[in-house]
Design an enzyme around this catalytic site. Structure first.
Site, PDB file in Angstrom:
ATOM      1  N   ASN A  12       0.899  -1.250   0.006  1.00 54.42           N
ATOM      2  CA  ASN A  12       0.064  -0.051  -0.011  1.00 54.42           C
ATOM      3  C   ASN A  12       0.974   1.347   0.186  1.00 54.42           C
ATOM      4  O   ASN A  12       1.592   1.490   0.939  1.00 54.42           O
ATOM      5  CB  ASN A  12      -0.932  -0.087   1.351  1.00 54.42           C
ATOM      6  CG  ASN A  12      -1.653   1.288   1.494  1.00 54.42           C
ATOM      7  OD1 ASN A  12      -1.779   1.973   0.434  1.00 54.42           O
ATOM      8  ND2 ASN A  12      -2.336   1.372   2.807  1.00 54.42           N
ATOM      9  N   TRP A  13       0.897   2.096  -0.981  1.00 44.36           N
ATOM     10  CA  TRP A  13       2.148   3.025  -1.365  1.00 44.36           C
ATOM     11  C   TRP A  13       1.363   4.383  -0.749  1.00 44.36           C
ATOM     12  O   TRP A  13       1.819   5.509  -0.557  1.00 44.36           O
ATOM     13  CB  TRP A  13       2.151   3.172  -2.596  1.00 44.36           C
ATOM     14  CG  TRP A  13       3.255   2.226  -3.167  1.00 44.36           C
ATOM     15  CD1 TRP A  13       3.723   1.290  -2.637  1.00 44.36           C
ATOM     16  CD2 TRP A  13       3.662   2.128  -4.678  1.00 44.36           C
ATOM     17  NE1 TRP A  13       4.533   0.601  -3.268  1.00 44.36           N
ATOM     18  CE2 TRP A  13       4.615   1.099  -4.715  1.00 44.36           C
ATOM     19  CE3 TRP A  13       3.515   2.964  -5.702  1.00 44.36           C
ATOM     20  CZ2 TRP A  13       5.118   0.711  -5.809  1.00 44.36           C
ATOM     21  CZ3 TRP A  13       4.194   2.448  -7.108  1.00 44.36           C
ATOM     22  CH2 TRP A  13       5.029   1.344  -6.842  1.00 44.36           C
ATOM     23  N   LYS A  14       0.070   4.319  -0.290  1.00 39.74           N
ATOM     24  CA  LYS A  14      -0.387   5.447   0.140  1.00 39.74           C
ATOM     25  C   LYS A  14      -0.305   6.772  -0.415  1.00 39.74           C
ATOM     26  O   LYS A  14      -0.418   6.701  -1.615  1.00 39.74           O
ATOM     27  CB  LYS A  14      -0.074   5.833   1.820  1.00 39.74           C
ATOM     28  CG  LYS A  14       0.025   4.297   2.717  1.00 39.74           C
ATOM     29  CD  LYS A  14       0.232   4.675   4.280  1.00 39.74           C
ATOM     30  CE  LYS A  14       0.093   3.185   4.762  1.00 39.74           C
ATOM     31  NZ  LYS A  14       0.017   3.310   6.253  1.00 39.74           N
TER      32      LYS A  14
ATOM     33  N   HIS B 241      -9.477   1.105   4.983  1.00 39.05           N
ATOM     34  CA  HIS B 241      -8.175   1.314   5.815  1.00 39.05           C
ATOM     35  C   HIS B 241      -8.307   2.142   6.776  1.00 39.05           C
ATOM     36  O   HIS B 241      -8.905   3.180   6.592  1.00 39.05           O
ATOM     37  CB  HIS B 241      -7.088   1.884   4.779  1.00 39.05           C
ATOM     38  CG  HIS B 241      -5.874   1.623   5.330  1.00 39.05           C
ATOM     39  ND1 HIS B 241      -5.222   2.667   6.221  1.00 39.05           N
ATOM     40  CD2 HIS B 241      -4.770   0.965   5.180  1.00 39.05           C
ATOM     41  CE1 HIS B 241      -4.014   2.376   6.716  1.00 39.05           C
ATOM     42  NE2 HIS B 241      -3.469   1.171   5.808  1.00 39.05           N
TER      43      HIS B 241
ATOM     44  N   GLU C 247      -6.814   4.475   7.932  1.00 44.28           N
ATOM     45  CA  GLU C 247      -6.492   6.037   7.893  1.00 44.28           C
ATOM     46  C   GLU C 247      -7.577   6.669   7.140  1.00 44.28           C
ATOM     47  O   GLU C 247      -8.035   7.752   7.556  1.00 44.28           O
ATOM     48  CB  GLU C 247      -5.300   6.136   6.985  1.00 44.28           C
ATOM     49  CG  GLU C 247      -3.899   5.694   7.817  1.00 44.28           C
ATOM     50  CD  GLU C 247      -2.738   5.339   6.953  1.00 44.28           C
ATOM     51  OE1 GLU C 247      -2.653   5.377   5.804  1.00 44.28           O
ATOM     52  OE2 GLU C 247      -2.007   4.705   7.650  1.00 44.28           O
TER      53      GLU C 247
ATOM     54  N   GLU D 245      -5.147  -5.106  10.752  1.00 40.72           N
ATOM     55  CA  GLU D 245      -4.270  -4.030  10.855  1.00 40.72           C
ATOM     56  C   GLU D 245      -4.395  -3.515  12.089  1.00 40.72           C
ATOM     57  O   GLU D 245      -5.224  -2.541  12.240  1.00 40.72           O
ATOM     58  CB  GLU D 245      -4.294  -3.207   9.753  1.00 40.72           C
ATOM     59  CG  GLU D 245      -4.068  -3.740   8.370  1.00 40.72           C
ATOM     60  CD  GLU D 245      -3.462  -2.543   7.220  1.00 40.72           C
ATOM     61  OE1 GLU D 245      -2.132  -2.993   6.893  1.00 40.72           O
ATOM     62  OE2 GLU D 245      -4.113  -1.744   7.233  1.00 40.72           O
TER      63      GLU D 245
ATOM     64  N   GLY E 159       2.699   2.047  11.034  1.00 35.71           N
ATOM     65  CA  GLY E 159       3.660   3.277  10.956  1.00 35.71           C
ATOM     66  C   GLY E 159       4.352   3.400  12.086  1.00 35.71           C
ATOM     67  O   GLY E 159       4.772   4.429  12.027  1.00 35.71           O
TER      68      GLY E 159
ATOM     69  N   SER F 189       3.376  -2.369  10.355  1.00 33.37           N
ATOM     70  CA  SER F 189       5.200  -2.483  10.524  1.00 33.37           C
ATOM     71  C   SER F 189       5.704  -3.742  10.017  1.00 33.37           C
ATOM     72  O   SER F 189       6.364  -4.334  10.715  1.00 33.37           O
ATOM     73  CB  SER F 189       5.216  -2.107  12.009  1.00 33.37           C
ATOM     74  OG  SER F 189       4.965  -0.735  12.323  1.00 33.37           O
TER      75      SER F 189
ATOM     76  N   GLY G 277       2.869  -1.194   4.314  1.00 30.23           N
ATOM     77  CA  GLY G 277       2.744   0.267   3.912  1.00 30.23           C
ATOM     78  C   GLY G 277       4.266   0.758   3.655  1.00 30.23           C
ATOM     79  O   GLY G 277       4.716   0.526   2.744  1.00 30.23           O
ATOM     80  N   GLY G 278       5.074   1.230   4.760  1.00 30.93           N
ATOM     81  CA  GLY G 278       6.249   1.730   4.539  1.00 30.93           C
ATOM     82  C   GLY G 278       7.337   1.057   3.944  1.00 30.93           C
ATOM     83  O   GLY G 278       7.923   1.342   2.899  1.00 30.93           O
TER      84      GLY G 278
HETATM   85  P1  PGA Z   1       2.886   0.263   7.690  1.00 24.94           P
HETATM   86  O1  PGA Z   1       1.586   0.330   6.996  1.00 24.94           O
HETATM   87  O2  PGA Z   1       3.490  -1.428   7.314  1.00 24.94           O
HETATM   88  O3  PGA Z   1       3.959   1.433   7.508  1.00 24.94           O
HETATM   89  O4  PGA Z   1       2.591   0.090   9.221  1.00 24.94           O
HETATM   90  C1  PGA Z   1       0.600  -0.565   6.759  1.00 24.94           C
HETATM   91  C2  PGA Z   1      -0.489  -0.058   6.338  1.00 24.94           C
HETATM   92  O5  PGA Z   1      -1.155   0.912   6.632  1.00 24.94           O
HETATM   93  O6  PGA Z   1      -1.574  -0.823   5.484  1.00 24.94           O
END
Ligand code: PGA
Length: 252
Positions: free
Chosen positions: A10-12, A96, A98, A168, A174, A214, A235-236
């Protein structure tokens, strides 16, 4: 029972079009020999089409990060499942944390988006997870039960076959704080049981449940060794080719 592992990045809201294209070109090369696991990336909306061009006839599939629940109409700023399909997506992420936190996503909107996407031939990755406060109050399971019931309400068995669930925990996104593999496995087992209660054991055994929060090259092998962890939403660590390729190439 065998569930194909699914590794999703997920590149956000990261990467311009040239950056996204460069990353995916390198990723394609780095994982070209990978088979027997599914790899999905979710760039921003504007990057979908150029990225789709690069991954054509590769082992990488495309996901959107969000979708709207109408086919078309006067909904400024929104994007329909059919538009995503025409842009090369086979999946969309829905719900998600967020989006729940900053953009008013609810279990009800997750449900509407899931139904419309599935009707339109898009597979969905539905995200659920508890906050730190909810975990500390020992409400994890009740929160997840509500999210599953609300988010997946009314889906048929055939539609459920195209649903992937991503667990998640918000406190792990993150933050560098991963749930331990045992913590994640406990929750994944609970989620599978919930699906079993609603949809029957056969379907629950087929449903893929991803872990997210993470995920890094140094914890992927331990997570993937767990029976009920069928993949990860990253994500990251999906933004850099080296780390994402290592995650894709997790060791059994
Ligand atoms: P993260 O994000 O790997 O940076 O913790 C995961 C996500 O939000 O899908």
């Amino acid at each position: 029972m065998s569930r194909t592992p699914l590794i999703a990045g997920n590149w956000k809201m990261y990467k311009t079009i040239p950056e996204a294209v460069e990353t995916v070109e390198q990723l394609k090369e780095a994982i070209k020999d990978v088979s027997s696991r599914e790899v999905v990336i979710a760039p921003s909306f504007v990057c979908l089409f150029p990225v789709a061009e690069v991954i054509r006839r590769s082992n990488i599939a495309l996901a959107a990060q969000n979708v709207f629940w109408e086919d078309e109409g006067a909904y400024t700023g929104e994007i329909s499942p059919a538009m995503l399909r025409s842009g090369g997506c086979t999946y969309t992420i829905i719900g998600h944390s967020e989006r729940r936190q900053y953009f008013g996503e609810t279990n009800e909107s997750v449900n509407k988006k899931s139904k419309k996407s599935l009707e339109g031939g898009l597979k969905v990755i539905v995200c659920i997870g508890e906050s730190l406060e909810e975990r500390e109050k020992k409400n994890t399971f009740s929160i997840l039960r509500t999210q599953i019931e609300g988010g997946l309400r009314g889906l048929t068995a055939d539609q459920m076959r195209e649903v992937v669930i991503a667990y998640e925990p918000i406190w792990a996104i993150g933050t560098g704080k991963t749930a331990t593999a045992d913590q994640a496995e406990e929750v994944h087992q609970f989620i599978r049981n919930q699906i079993g209660e609603k949809q029957g054991k056969e379907l629950s055994e087929k449903t893929r449940i991803l872990y997210g929060g993470s995920v890094k090259p140094d914890n992927i092998d331990e997570l993937m060794a767990k029976k009920n962890i069928d993949g990860v939403l990253v994500g990251g660590a999906s933004l850099k080719v080296e780390s994402f390729a290592r995650i894709v190439k997790f060791l059994f």
